[in-house]
Design a protein around this motif. Sequence first.
Motif, PDB file in Angstrom:
ATOM      1  N   LEU A 157      81.042 108.566  11.019  1.00 21.47           N
ATOM      2  CA  LEU A 157      81.701 108.998  12.247  1.00 21.47           C
ATOM      3  C   LEU A 157      83.218 108.808  12.145  1.00 21.47           C
ATOM      4  N   ALA A 158      83.622 107.674  11.594  1.00 28.72           N
ATOM      5  CA  ALA A 158      85.055 107.396  11.460  1.00 28.72           C
ATOM      6  C   ALA A 158      85.708 108.419  10.528  1.00 28.72           C
ATOM      7  N   ALA A 159      85.010 108.744   9.461  1.00 30.89           N
ATOM      8  CA  ALA A 159      85.558 109.728   8.529  1.00 30.89           C
ATOM      9  C   ALA A 159      85.765 111.064   9.235  1.00 30.89           C
ATOM     10  N   GLN A 160      84.770 111.442  10.053  1.00 32.37           N
ATOM     11  CA  GLN A 160      84.892 112.698  10.791  1.00 32.37           C
ATOM     12  C   GLN A 160      86.051 112.652  11.780  1.00 32.37           C
ATOM     13  N   LEU A 161      86.180 111.510  12.426  1.00 32.34           N
ATOM     14  CA  LEU A 161      87.270 111.358  13.399  1.00 32.34           C
ATOM     15  C   LEU A 161      88.624 111.501  12.705  1.00 32.34           C
ATOM     16  N   LEU A 162      88.761 110.835  11.581  1.00 39.63           N
ATOM     17  CA  LEU A 162      90.035 110.872  10.858  1.00 39.63           C
ATOM     18  C   LEU A 162      90.374 112.294  10.412  1.00 39.63           C
ATOM     19  N   GLU A 163      89.350 113.023   9.993  1.00 38.49           N
ATOM     20  CA  GLU A 163      89.567 114.395   9.547  1.00 38.49           C
ATOM     21  C   GLU A 163      90.161 115.258  10.643  1.00 38.49           C
ATOM     22  N   ARG A 164      89.737 114.983  11.856  1.00 35.23           N
ATOM     23  CA  ARG A 164      90.151 115.847  12.963  1.00 35.23           C
ATOM     24  C   ARG A 164      91.489 115.447  13.561  1.00 35.23           C
ATOM     25  N   LEU A 165      92.008 114.285  13.188  1.00 35.14           N
ATOM     26  CA  LEU A 165      93.287 113.844  13.751  1.00 35.14           C
ATOM     27  C   LEU A 165      94.428 114.701  13.210  1.00 35.14           C
TER      28      LEU A 165
END
Length: 688
Positions: free
Chosen positions: A253-261
Amino acid sequence: MEVLAHTALHHLKGVGDAVAQKLAKLDISTVQDLLFHLPRDYEDRSHITPIAGLAIGRSALLEGDVLAAEVVTGRRTSFVVKFSDGSGLITLRFYHFYAGQKQHFRPGQRMRVFGEARLGASGLEIYHPDYQSVTPGEALPPARLTPIYPTTEGLTQAKLRQLVAQALTLLSPQSLPELLPDAVQLRYRLIDALRTVHNPPADTPREQLLSGTHPAQQRLAFEELAAHQVSLAQRRHHIRAQKAPALPFETPLAAQLLERLAFRLTGAQHRVWNEIANDLRKPHPMLRLVQGDVGAGKTVVAALAACHAVTGGWQVALMAPTEILAEQHFVNFSRWFCALGVPVAWLSGKQGVKERRLSLERVQSGEARIVVGTHALFQESVQFEKLGLVIIDEQHRFGVDQRLALREKGLATGYSPHQLVMTATPIPRTLAMSAYGDLDTSVIDELPPNRTPVTTVALADTRREEVIDRVRANCEQGRQAYWVCTLIEESEQLEAQAAEATFAELQMLLPHLKLGLVHGRLKPAEKQSIMMEFKDGKLDLLVATTVIEVGVDVPNASLMIIENAERLGLSQLHQLRGRVGRGSAVSYCVLLYHAPLSAMGQERLAIMRSTSDGFVIAEKDLELRGPGEVLGTRQTGLVGFRVADLVRDAGMLKAAQHLARKLEQDSPVQAESLVRRWLPQAPRYSVV
Ligand code: ADP
Ligand code: MG
């Protein structure tokens, strides 16, 4: 010989039930307690202080002439004497007086008066001073320093002194054992130190004793600091002994969040996230304080922490101290998490009944994985399915008790939630060690790139017109500005009135701009809708009181005017200034002051111009104004010290902490006795 820690007060002459009850109010129930009831000051009648050199709250001997004396009737009739020594003027006030007393205070009479200076209705005042007529040049009494104790209604200094004097005769190494290991015995043995502070020998250096730097006082201060550290460590162990969910270190989830920032994390954000993730993977509650200057980017770090809990199947509660801030977090978290399929709920006291019930259901059923809100999250009606992580923003607005209350919410599962506390108030190390000694600390000590530092200027308020022109020019370029009105009075009403007047004035002078006004007297909903309009760019200039201080993010605002800046504390100025400089535009902060500036005022404004480092500013604030001001409120759980002083004795703190840890490990029984000796009222966590 009985040990004084267990010797009842009735053992002393002159202690009956009535006196014992009064002593109990001061947390004194044994002879040991009495001996550790330390003087807060000393009387010194051998030394004349000029009125101009008086310190508020200190007792002093003055010599001067009576200027006038009269009985003033009013809500409370008093006999008032105006008294001067050439260096300054002071009022002596007697609420209890007798007719003949006036005879002593004839105008022109030279007198010595002794008492504690305070700020009263007419400026500097002394209530009920001791007094005596003298002839100029009359000899002073021999030097003698008499202790003044903290006391309570109906218990006189004389009584306390007499009881302490008896207690001192019972002192011996057997009746009051040393608790510190030999290696750290400073220059004084405990019993000698206590004798010295309660009954200073005639040759005791006066200045040392009055400033708390006498080796006997330092010896006691060190022991007191160590006792506090033991107590904090005990609390910490107590919490650490509980079970918490071990959360996964890896979270897609964190990886996905970072990608979208739209941005990349700074090195500091990465490091702090890593520190948090390492805590969360352990089966015991994390207790971590994240400090990061305004704009350092704490929110995204909180979101990353939340990812570990969500991935592990646990719920997250995120709490902020105001509606505006909580709402801002809700907007951010919804944007980030809803897109990733993680439902976020909203809870606030201002919510409609229906909406609230729905939120409560979503939280209780576990449908909502993250819930964002205000104090409303503490309420009993709020039940979680599986609370694993509590995040608290802007900690200094919440008390320790509230922190504990939220932790209880998780206990239904048999687990205590992890706890992450975030604050934008940089807390000097010494204070953090004492106020938050039970927490581990992480610091986001790097601002995101592309921030242009705010240029700060100080201008006399005679140049207000120029400043208004500058606001006009700024806003005509499509940027926004804040105008902050401040008052020294602690009155929201007066402050609101001042802001309204300024608002009207600026509206007249800046007819082409769209202005908004927020102050503490508005309803939260009104306040919020105006803040939102400003945030959405519908307003050019926001006139506000200091209510805008905390955490609101408007990157297009590039100019801030602060009126009466000389009256605000440094930390508060720093928080305010942090509202601008959040975008890429060059930003300015104008500190308007009213001339002439006091030396302190000059120093404060100079510091604000010279640095934007929140830690430097907080250290200075601590030095200039003391811990209460820096932490914002007294409810932070920062206990009052008897003899130690966090600023003066900062140098000893590390050693005290070191000793405390050692004591706790090697000799828990002594450690516990130490806490009982210095903190008889502290909650007991130890089972010893
Ligand atoms: P604070 O620490 O004061 O709570 P915020 O979390 O509100 O700061 O962040 C301030 C602003 O900086 C936000 O607009 C946020 O999106 C942005 N931001 C956060 N981290 C970074 C980064 N690494 N790079 C660029 N901008 C960032
Ligand atoms: Mg913030």
